[in-house]
Motif scaffolding. Structure first.
Motif, PDB file in Angstrom:
ATOM      1  N   GLY A 137      15.311   2.832  10.691  1.00 18.77           N
ATOM      2  CA  GLY A 137      15.048   3.741  11.804  1.00 18.77           C
ATOM      3  C   GLY A 137      14.205   3.078  12.874  1.00 18.77           C
ATOM      4  O   GLY A 137      14.419   1.923  13.237  1.00 18.77           O
ATOM      5  N   SER A 138      13.196   3.811  13.373  1.00 14.18           N
ATOM      6  CA  SER A 138      12.342   3.256  14.422  1.00 14.18           C
ATOM      7  C   SER A 138      11.521   2.073  13.920  1.00 14.18           C
ATOM      8  O   SER A 138      11.186   1.161  14.688  1.00 14.18           O
ATOM      9  CB  SER A 138      11.411   4.337  14.976  1.00 14.18           C
ATOM     10  N   SER A 139      11.217   2.047  12.628  1.00 12.31           N
ATOM     11  CA  SER A 139      10.503   0.904  12.060  1.00 12.31           C
ATOM     12  C   SER A 139      11.399  -0.334  12.027  1.00 12.31           C
ATOM     13  O   SER A 139      10.907  -1.466  12.032  1.00 12.31           O
ATOM     14  CB  SER A 139      10.010   1.227  10.645  1.00 12.31           C
ATOM     15  N   GLY A 140      12.702  -0.116  11.981  1.00 11.77           N
ATOM     16  CA  GLY A 140      13.644  -1.219  12.058  1.00 11.77           C
ATOM     17  C   GLY A 140      13.608  -1.882  13.427  1.00 11.77           C
ATOM     18  O   GLY A 140      13.763  -3.104  13.548  1.00 11.77           O
ATOM     19  N   ILE A 141      13.368  -1.076  14.466  1.00 11.67           N
ATOM     20  CA  ILE A 141      13.244  -1.626  15.821  1.00 11.67           C
ATOM     21  C   ILE A 141      12.003  -2.510  15.898  1.00 11.67           C
ATOM     22  O   ILE A 141      12.025  -3.599  16.480  1.00 11.67           O
ATOM     23  CB  ILE A 141      13.160  -0.489  16.856  1.00 11.67           C
ATOM     24  N   ILE A 180       7.733  -8.340   4.331  1.00 14.09           N
ATOM     25  CA  ILE A 180       6.918  -7.539   5.237  1.00 14.09           C
ATOM     26  C   ILE A 180       7.622  -6.193   5.371  1.00 14.09           C
ATOM     27  O   ILE A 180       8.698  -6.107   5.968  1.00 14.09           O
ATOM     28  CB  ILE A 180       6.771  -8.210   6.608  1.00 14.09           C
ATOM     29  N   ALA A 181       7.037  -5.163   4.788  1.00 11.00           N
ATOM     30  CA  ALA A 181       7.650  -3.827   4.783  1.00 11.00           C
ATOM     31  C   ALA A 181       6.973  -2.960   5.832  1.00 11.00           C
ATOM     32  O   ALA A 181       5.760  -2.727   5.771  1.00 11.00           O
ATOM     33  CB  ALA A 181       7.515  -3.197   3.406  1.00 11.00           C
ATOM     34  N   ILE A 182       7.746  -2.492   6.805  1.00  6.09           N
ATOM     35  CA  ILE A 182       7.211  -1.674   7.892  1.00  6.09           C
ATOM     36  C   ILE A 182       7.645  -0.226   7.695  1.00  6.09           C
ATOM     37  O   ILE A 182       8.841   0.080   7.693  1.00  6.09           O
ATOM     38  CB  ILE A 182       7.691  -2.183   9.259  1.00  6.09           C
ATOM     39  N   SER A 183       6.675   0.650   7.498  1.00  4.29           N
ATOM     40  CA  SER A 183       6.962   2.073   7.321  1.00  4.29           C
ATOM     41  C   SER A 183       5.726   2.869   7.698  1.00  4.29           C
ATOM     42  O   SER A 183       4.673   2.720   7.074  1.00  4.29           O
ATOM     43  CB  SER A 183       7.348   2.377   5.870  1.00  4.29           C
ATOM     44  N   LEU A 184       5.839   3.683   8.724  1.00  5.12           N
ATOM     45  CA  LEU A 184       4.685   4.437   9.205  1.00  5.12           C
ATOM     46  C   LEU A 184       4.107   5.325   8.105  1.00  5.12           C
ATOM     47  O   LEU A 184       2.900   5.336   7.861  1.00  5.12           O
ATOM     48  CB  LEU A 184       5.082   5.293  10.411  1.00  5.12           C
ATOM     49  N   GLY A 186       4.941   5.175   4.822  1.00  7.66           N
ATOM     50  CA  GLY A 186       4.865   4.538   3.513  1.00  7.66           C
ATOM     51  C   GLY A 186       5.627   5.316   2.454  1.00  7.66           C
ATOM     52  O   GLY A 186       5.523   5.033   1.263  1.00  7.66           O
ATOM     53  N   SER A 187       6.409   6.283   2.886  1.00  6.01           N
ATOM     54  CA  SER A 187       7.139   7.146   1.952  1.00  6.01           C
ATOM     55  C   SER A 187       8.641   7.133   2.194  1.00  6.01           C
ATOM     56  O   SER A 187       9.363   7.984   1.659  1.00  6.01           O
ATOM     57  CB  SER A 187       6.622   8.590   2.068  1.00  6.01           C
ATOM     58  N   THR A 188       9.123   6.209   3.006  1.00  8.74           N
ATOM     59  CA  THR A 188      10.556   6.099   3.239  1.00  8.74           C
ATOM     60  C   THR A 188      11.216   5.549   1.978  1.00  8.74           C
ATOM     61  O   THR A 188      10.973   4.409   1.586  1.00  8.74           O
ATOM     62  CB  THR A 188      10.853   5.172   4.431  1.00  8.74           C
ATOM     63  N   LYS A 189      12.039   6.376   1.343  1.00 12.97           N
ATOM     64  CA  LYS A 189      12.565   6.036   0.015  1.00 12.97           C
ATOM     65  C   LYS A 189      13.341   4.719   0.006  1.00 12.97           C
ATOM     66  O   LYS A 189      13.223   3.924  -0.933  1.00 12.97           O
ATOM     67  CB  LYS A 189      13.448   7.161  -0.516  1.00 12.97           C
ATOM     68  N   ASP A 190      14.141   4.482   1.052  1.00 17.31           N
ATOM     69  CA  ASP A 190      14.927   3.246   1.102  1.00 17.31           C
ATOM     70  C   ASP A 190      14.024   2.018   1.061  1.00 17.31           C
ATOM     71  O   ASP A 190      14.301   1.051   0.341  1.00 17.31           O
ATOM     72  CB  ASP A 190      15.781   3.218   2.373  1.00 17.31           C
ATOM     73  N   ILE A 191      12.944   2.054   1.840  1.00 17.39           N
ATOM     74  CA  ILE A 191      12.017   0.925   1.876  1.00 17.39           C
ATOM     75  C   ILE A 191      11.312   0.764   0.539  1.00 17.39           C
ATOM     76  O   ILE A 191      11.208  -0.345  -0.010  1.00 17.39           O
ATOM     77  CB  ILE A 191      10.976   1.108   3.002  1.00 17.39           C
ATOM     78  N   ILE A 212      -3.167   4.684   3.627  1.00 15.56           N
ATOM     79  CA  ILE A 212      -3.729   3.747   2.657  1.00 15.56           C
ATOM     80  C   ILE A 212      -3.229   4.026   1.246  1.00 15.56           C
ATOM     81  O   ILE A 212      -3.132   3.132   0.408  1.00 15.56           O
ATOM     82  CB  ILE A 212      -5.274   3.790   2.704  1.00 15.56           C
ATOM     83  N   ARG A 213      -2.894   5.280   0.970  1.00 14.49           N
ATOM     84  CA  ARG A 213      -2.325   5.640  -0.329  1.00 14.49           C
ATOM     85  C   ARG A 213      -0.942   6.242  -0.104  1.00 14.49           C
ATOM     86  O   ARG A 213      -0.809   7.305   0.496  1.00 14.49           O
ATOM     87  CB  ARG A 213      -3.223   6.645  -1.072  1.00 14.49           C
ATOM     88  N   SER A 214       0.075   5.552  -0.573  1.00 17.76           N
ATOM     89  CA  SER A 214       1.455   6.010  -0.407  1.00 17.76           C
ATOM     90  C   SER A 214       2.312   5.316  -1.448  1.00 17.76           C
ATOM     91  O   SER A 214       1.865   4.359  -2.097  1.00 17.76           O
ATOM     92  CB  SER A 214       1.970   5.680   1.003  1.00 17.76           C
ATOM     93  N   PRO A 215       3.537   5.758  -1.649  1.00 23.22           N
ATOM     94  CA  PRO A 215       4.427   5.058  -2.596  1.00 23.22           C
ATOM     95  C   PRO A 215       4.597   3.576  -2.261  1.00 23.22           C
ATOM     96  O   PRO A 215       4.704   2.752  -3.163  1.00 23.22           O
ATOM     97  CB  PRO A 215       5.748   5.820  -2.437  1.00 23.22           C
TER      98      PRO A 215
END
Length: 279
Positions: A137-141, A180-184, A186-191, A212-215
């Motif tokens: 999504g937008s994190s992919g950009i 390098i995993a980009i996810s605002l 931190g809960s995007t299942k695909d990532i 700071i705490r997320s999957p």
């Protein structure tokens, strides 16, 4: 609380960052503060306990969990934050409000950056020959922008924004790979699913996220935090992208400094070879 006070991290940001790890009772306190921010400044510990429907001991633990000495310590800094916000909210036009939101997001992200963690991330990427960036999504950009920035200083990375390709790539990683995993959120299942596979294969993981705490952070060796509040209806906002790009800029600039002569040589070569593309 001294570290947070020195860094100028705002109470609302601390709560937002730690929200995924709140218990049911702690979430009640958080929700009450969100809905009654002004009234909270005039509450005693007992009044906040009664208003949020949880025990006084739980309220005290809540603030200490966030790094405050107690409720009074929280109120002192929260009052300062609300005072600044009140001035910004009185701006006359939406143009000014958007500008203020962007400036505030960068300033808040700056407060959250841990220089030691940043340097660890830069060194990890610098030493790796196999660097892969995940984002959807937008994190992919943002991930694609990072690839462009790194390419201009001679650091080649793979960027994968398709979830199926991410799984395939993660399955072939080893201890020499840096993800390098980009996810605002931190809960995007695909990532998270792809990073979990990468971690099983002993890859190193750097997370660029808002929480700071997320999957996602459970699998991360290094976590760089940004600050950008989004409601589900505002997902992919420009303010959020700017905070991600801020972290990316820090990493890319750090890598440039670390290998300055080579980076400058590559940039000059790119400039020379792309000059013919301009009128």
């Amino acid at each position: 609380m001294e570290k947070n006070r020195l860094n100028g991290v705002k109470p609302s940001i601390l709560m937002e960052q730690n929200k995924p790890g709140f218990t049911k009772s702690e979430n009640k306190i958080y929700q009450y503060i969100q809905a009654n921010s002004q009234q909270v400044l005039y509450h005693s510990l007992t009044e906040l306990s009664e208003a949020s429907g949880v025990a006084e001991a739980t309220v005290l633990r809540f603030f200490r969990k966030l790094g405050f000495k107690g409720f009074q310590d929280f109120k002192f800094l929260f009052a300062q934050e609300l005072s600044v916000q009140g001035k910004d909210d009185n701006e006359a036009t939406y143009v000014e409000k958007i500008k203020n939101n962007m400036v505030r997001a960068i300033e808040d992200s700056y407060d959250l950056v841990d220089p030691d963690v940043l340097q660890q991330c830069i060194s990890t990427i610098h030493e790796a020959n196999d660097v892969v960036v995940f984002g959807v999504g937008s994190s992919g950009i943002a991930a694609q922008d990072m690839q462009t920035r790194l390419m201009r200083i001679g650091k080649h990375v793979d960027v994968i924004t398709d979830p199926h390709f991410q799984v395939m790539r993660a399955s072939t990683m080893n201890e020499n790979t840096v993800v390098i995993a980009i996810s605002l959120t931190g809960s995007t299942k695909d990532i998270v699913d792809s990073v979990a596979i990468a971690k099983e294969n002993n890859a190193q993981v750097i997370a660029l996220t808002n929480y700071i705490r997320s999957p996602l952070t459970k699998f991360a060796d290094h976590v760089l935090l940004s600050s950008s509040k989004e409601s589900p209806l505002d997902s992919g906002s420009l303010v959020a992208k700017i905070t991600q790009l801020f972290l990316i800029d820090l990493i890319c600039t750090g890598l440039t400094i670390k290998n300055y002569e080579y980076a400058e040589k590559v940039k000059m070569g790119i400039t020379k070879n792309t000059a013919s593309k301009l009128y």
